[in-house]
Scaffold this motif. Structure first.
Motif, PDB file in Angstrom:
ATOM      1  N   ALA A 126       0.805  -1.226   0.000  1.00 46.31           N
ATOM      2  CA  ALA A 126       0.000   0.000   0.000  1.00 46.31           C
ATOM      3  C   ALA A 126       0.840   1.279   0.000  1.00 46.31           C
ATOM      4  CB  ALA A 126      -0.986  -0.020   1.169  1.00 46.31           C
ATOM      5  N   ARG A 129       2.134   1.829  -3.535  1.00 46.84           N
ATOM      6  CA  ARG A 129       1.065   2.208  -4.462  1.00 46.84           C
ATOM      7  C   ARG A 129       0.683   3.676  -4.280  1.00 46.84           C
ATOM      8  NH1 ARG A 129      -1.098  -2.784  -2.580  1.00 46.84           N
ATOM      9  NH2 ARG A 129      -2.816  -1.640  -1.611  1.00 46.84           N
ATOM     10  N   LEU A 130       0.630   4.139  -3.030  1.00 44.25           N
ATOM     11  CA  LEU A 130       0.308   5.529  -2.758  1.00 44.25           C
ATOM     12  C   LEU A 130       1.385   6.458  -3.330  1.00 44.25           C
ATOM     13  CD1 LEU A 130      -1.381   7.736  -1.415  1.00 44.25           C
ATOM     14  CD2 LEU A 130      -0.049   7.339   0.672  1.00 44.25           C
ATOM     15  N   ARG A 133       1.105   6.654  -7.094  1.00 42.81           N
ATOM     16  CA  ARG A 133      -0.016   7.506  -7.533  1.00 42.81           C
ATOM     17  C   ARG A 133       0.323   8.982  -7.359  1.00 42.81           C
ATOM     18  NH1 ARG A 133      -3.293   3.069  -5.178  1.00 42.81           N
ATOM     19  NH2 ARG A 133      -4.273   2.036  -6.946  1.00 42.81           N
TER      20      ARG A 133
END
Length: 157
Positions: A126, A129-130, A133
């Protein structure tokens, strides 16, 4: 420290938890763009400023890439369907967090030019992924700059 990533195929581009897609039309024919992407690996630093070093390995079946800032990739070509698609997966990298990564370049004729679509498909925990982005804007700028550089290289050449 270099780490081995999960081996994935070209279909990972559609399945990845994070998919960043960028597109731009450039004034060069698809065949020339494909050659620059797939056959002139050593030429990447001339038009993609984030790339400091690029070389084909394993008789063109793989690549070794170095980026500004010290990130390194050892890649395997997973699709070379010229002049429409060129894709590679990262097998080994020193980039933190990433567990799987495929980049796909899809070329479509548009008038006298080519629509270049770059998909950056990745998997990781996670926090990775953050961060990815959040990095979308920077990757988009790098792509736009690279396409301007590639267009200049191909149109004058």
């Amino acid at each position: 420290m270099a780490r081995r990533l999960r081996p994935v195929g070209p279909d990972f581009v559609e399945e990845a938890p994070v998919r960043l897609v960028f597109a731009r039309v450039i004034a060069a024919d698809p065949e020339s763009v494909y050659r620059a992407l797939a056959e002139d690996t050593a030429g990447w630093p001339d038009w993609f400023s984030a790339v400091t070093s690029a070389r084909a390995v394993d008789d063109g079946a793989g690549r070794e890439i170095r980026l500004r800032g010290g990130t390194r990739f050892r890649e395997t070509v997973v699709a070379a369907n010229g002049p429409e698609v060129y894709a590679y997966r990262v097998d080994v990298t020193n980039a933190p967090g990433v567990r799987a990564l495929v980049e796909e370049w899809r070329l479509t004729p548009v008038g006298a030019g080519t629509r270049v679509r770059w998909t950056f498909a990745a998997a990781g925990p996670a926090p990775f992924r953050l961060v990815l982005r959040l990095a979308r804007g920077g990757l988009g700028r790098a792509f736009r700059d690279a396409m301007r550089g590639l267009e200049r290289r191909l149109v004058k050449g």
